[in-house]
Motif scaffolding. Structure first.
Motif, short mmCIF file in Angstrom:
data_model
loop_
_atom_site.label_atom_id
_atom_site.label_comp_id
_atom_site.label_asym_id
_atom_site.label_seq_id
_atom_site.Cartn_x
_atom_site.Cartn_y
_atom_site.Cartn_z
N UNK A 184 0.74 -1.17 0.03
CA UNK A 184 0.02 0.07 -0.12
C UNK A 184 0.92 1.33 -0.09
N UNK A 185 1.96 1.09 0.66
CA UNK A 185 2.95 2.30 1.06
C UNK A 185 3.41 2.75 -0.39
N UNK A 186 3.99 1.57 -1.20
CA UNK A 186 5.14 2.03 -1.96
C UNK A 186 4.42 2.91 -3.33
N UNK A 187 3.53 2.67 -3.88
CA UNK A 187 2.63 3.40 -4.97
C UNK A 187 2.63 5.03 -4.45
N UNK A 188 2.18 5.14 -3.01
CA UNK A 188 1.93 6.42 -2.27
C UNK A 188 3.29 7.25 -2.53
N UNK A 189 4.39 6.37 -2.02
CA UNK A 189 5.53 7.23 -1.76
C UNK A 189 6.13 7.65 -3.28
N UNK A 190 6.08 6.64 -4.30
CA UNK A 190 6.44 6.99 -5.40
C UNK A 190 5.61 8.25 -6.15
N UNK A 191 4.43 8.23 -5.82
CA UNK A 191 3.60 9.29 -6.23
C UNK A 191 4.09 10.66 -5.75
N UNK A 192 4.35 10.46 -4.46
CA UNK A 192 4.85 12.00 -3.93
C UNK A 192 6.21 12.34 -4.35
N UNK A 193 6.92 11.35 -4.44
CA UNK A 193 8.23 11.60 -4.88
C UNK A 193 8.28 12.11 -6.32
N UNK A 194 7.51 11.50 -7.22
CA UNK A 194 7.76 12.06 -8.83
C UNK A 194 6.75 13.55 -8.79
N UNK A 195 6.05 13.62 -7.73
CA UNK A 195 5.12 14.85 -7.85
C UNK A 195 6.08 15.93 -7.39
N UNK A 196 7.25 15.94 -6.88
CA UNK A 196 8.04 16.93 -6.65
C UNK A 196 9.22 17.14 -7.41
#
Length: 81
Positions: free
Chosen positions: A69-81
């Protein structure tokens, strides 16, 4: 305040409340997910029953849910910045 990544979400599809997530929440949640996954894997290893598909392969597939559950959330946040 509790880590919003480690709390059940009332949002649609169980999405985390992104507006409440701090950068440090990701590291804490991933650490918790890794620790949980290690406990799950150790339980599979320590199972005294004879190994079969259900108590090995299927159990491995079901382990690590928090990390999944965490991996896609973290990836999206990292890619958004």
């Amino acid at each position: 305040m509790t880590n919003p990544l480690l709390s059940a979400s009332a949002l649609p599809y169980g999405l985390p409340p992104f507006s409440r997530i701090k950068p440090s929440d990701y590291a804490d949640a991933i650490d918790a997910g890794l620790a949980e996954h290690l406990v799950e894997i150790q339980a599979i290893v320590d199972n005294p029953e004879p190994a079969d598909f259900a108590n090995t392969a299927l159990a491995m597939e079901k382990s690590g849910q928090l990390l999944q559950l965490l991996t896609p959330t973290e990836n999206r946040a990292r890619n958004a910045n």
